[in-house]
Design an enzyme around this catalytic site. Structure first.
Site, mmCIF file in Angstrom:
data_model
loop_
_atom_site.group_PDB
_atom_site.id
_atom_site.type_symbol
_atom_site.label_atom_id
_atom_site.label_comp_id
_atom_site.label_asym_id
_atom_site.label_seq_id
_atom_site.Cartn_x
_atom_site.Cartn_y
_atom_site.Cartn_z
ATOM 1 N N HIS A 1 2.811 9.272 -1.314
ATOM 2 C CA HIS A 1 2.953 7.817 -1.278
ATOM 3 C C HIS A 1 4.427 7.472 -1.280
ATOM 4 O O HIS A 1 5.224 8.154 -1.930
ATOM 5 C CB HIS A 1 2.265 7.179 -2.495
ATOM 6 N N ASP B 1 -6.781 6.886 -1.548
ATOM 7 C CA ASP B 1 -7.680 7.241 -0.453
ATOM 8 C C ASP B 1 -8.297 8.624 -0.596
ATOM 9 O O ASP B 1 -9.213 8.969 0.151
ATOM 10 C CB ASP B 1 -6.931 7.167 0.880
#
Ligand code: CMC
Length: 436
Positions: A313, A371
């Site tokens: 991320h 996710d």
């Protein structure tokens, strides 16, 4: 903005005069250096592709501490919101700045649930799409088309129009997402039932048929509600920045949100949940857990172009707190459905275990993001893989609209217009055809 008790001085090695720049402090997080006067005073721009060090706006909605792995909605930790509030409370919080009291809560829930129906013409518009169209392509079109249906809420400079557009978007997204699904599978659309919860209504519109009553499973309802909460906002990510930039031209809210949906579709952003599940299915098909080592070697080989989807991320350099909550939900849903031995869940856990101990991931601070597990939960609920990003869009709509409305209300707001470092040809004359 609050001035910090110090300034920044910019000096140049070529003898040009130095410049003092104001520094502002937020309530938490890094200070920012105000460079708005830089070009006027020095004739220079800053260069920051991908906005690695650039705050594009001030915002009071969501805060992420990437090193700690902390996510706050209006100051409240995501763990508390996800366990003590529902999605519509979260929407109220993001839009209004505080959690609703009992009366406000009842009114807001009623307001949203009374706007769930879409204009009947919408289904004829939908009919123009191929049945096998990707739901994100359909949704981009449907949401953009809302501005052609709701003319009384398209003036972004009118606070009442903005308020109504926000309610309509939040209320109608589940209806539109489920219509996109039903169209693809060739089943009749299910009209909303406003006595159900937001998530329960969505489940019924997705999986119910006119042939029999649909009974909402409370475990799946809660799981879906949690998915919505965890995806509701995430400060200035790519799709939110797209919505802000698009809206900064004064376009209508539906058009700006459609731009956000288009941006979200990409596999580096909201499309990662779909890409992650496809990755797990590919590994499973090629031999499952026995092939994990081989797959990880590909991920670590820069020339392979293979990434561990659902990992890494831009902001989190620690475990994404949403991933932790999602893993918990995953356990609940799989055990409710008797799928504790789901091979993809086992595979995901194995990949996570290896990655968390592997130098490649440790050194780069790559952890599971939201996710990584959300696809497994959605698949267990029965949501098809190509609709995962549509569910993300449904949930993120409130974040987009809250951020858009915050921007329009900000006295410092201007049309977004980045500059560039030009590296093309300087001025030249067009040669005649025979000389080219
Ligand atoms: N698998 C393998 N290597 C990775 C991964 C990954 N998933 N993510 C980052 N890296 C490596 C990358 O190759 C780079 O290595 P090096 O320094 O040797 O060149 C290093 O880690 C830093 O990565 P980056 O690409 O510079 O980081 P970024 O901040 O530009 O990208 C990201 C962030 C999310 C796009 C990226 O981590 C990624 O592509 N992850 C997979 C897709 C994904 O799961 N996206 C969902 C994000 S969360 C939901 C959302 O907000 O939409």
């Amino acid at each position: 903005m609050k001035l910090a008790d110090h300034k920044a001085t910019l000096s140049f090695s070529n003898g040009a005069p130095s410049m003092e720049l104001p520094v502002y402090a937020g309530t938490i997080g890094p200070d920012v250096i105000d460079i708005r006067k830089l070009y006027g005073q020095t004739g220079m721009f800053t260069y920051d592709p991908g906005f690695l060090s650039t705050a594009s706006c001030q915002s009071a909605i969501t805060y992420i501490d990437g090193d700690k792995g902390e996510l706050l909605y209006r100051g409240y930790p995501i763990e508390q919101i996800a366990t003590q509030c529902d999605y519509l409370d979260t929407c109220y919080l993001l839009l209004n700045g505080d959690l609703p009291n009992e009366g406000e809560r009842n009114d807001f829930h009623k307001l949203i649930l009374n706007h769930t129906m879409v204009n009947e013409q919408m289904q004829f518009f939908l009919r123009g799409f191929r049945r096998d169209a990707h739901p994100m392509a359909v949704l981009t079109g449907l949401i953009g088309a809302l501005s052609a249906f709701y003319h009384d809420s398209t003036d972004i400079n009118n606070p009442e129009h903005r308020r109504i557009a926000a309610i309509r978007l939040i209320a109608k997204m589940p209806t539109l997402v489920s219509m996109a699904y039903k169209y693809g599978v060739g089943q009749p659309y299910m009209y909303p039932r406003n006595e159900l919860s937001y998530a329960g209504n969505f489940l019924r519109m997705m999986f119910g048929t006119p042939c029999e009553d649909y009974v909402v499973n409370p475990v799946l309802e809660r799981a879906l509600d949690r998915i919505f909460i965890l995806h509701a906002d995430h400060e200035q990510n790519a799709s939110t920045s797209t919505v802000r930039l698009c809206g900064s031209s004064g376009t209508n809210p539906f058009a700006a949100i459609a731009a956000g949906v288009a941006c979200l579709w990409g596999p580096a952003h909201g499309g990662a949940n779909e890409a992650c599940l496809n990755m797990l299915e590919d590994i499973q098909a090629s031999g499952g857990i026995a092939k994990v080592g081989e797959f990880m070697n590909q991920v670590k080989d820069k020339n392979s172009g293979v990434k561990l989807m659902g990992f890494g991320h831009r902001v989190y350099k620690n475990y994404d707190p949403r991933a932790k909550m999602m893993q918990e939900t995953c356990n609940e849903v799989l055990s409710e459905l008797g799928l504790e031995n789901d091979p993809l869940f086992k595979l995901a856990k194995e990949l996570e275990k290896i990655a968390l101990e592997d130098d490649y991931f440790v050194q780069r601070k790559l952890y599971p993001n939201v996710d990584f597990y959300s696809g497994i939960v959605q698949r267990a609920i029965g949501i098809p893989v190509n609709l995962f990003t549509g569910i993300f869009a449904l949930a993120r709509t409130v974040g987009w609209i809250a951020q858009l409305n915050e921007m329009i209300g900000d006295p410092e707001y201007k049309i977004g217009r980045p500059r560039q470092l030009f590296t093309g040809s300087p001025r030249r004359d067009v040669p005649t055809l025979i000389k080219r």
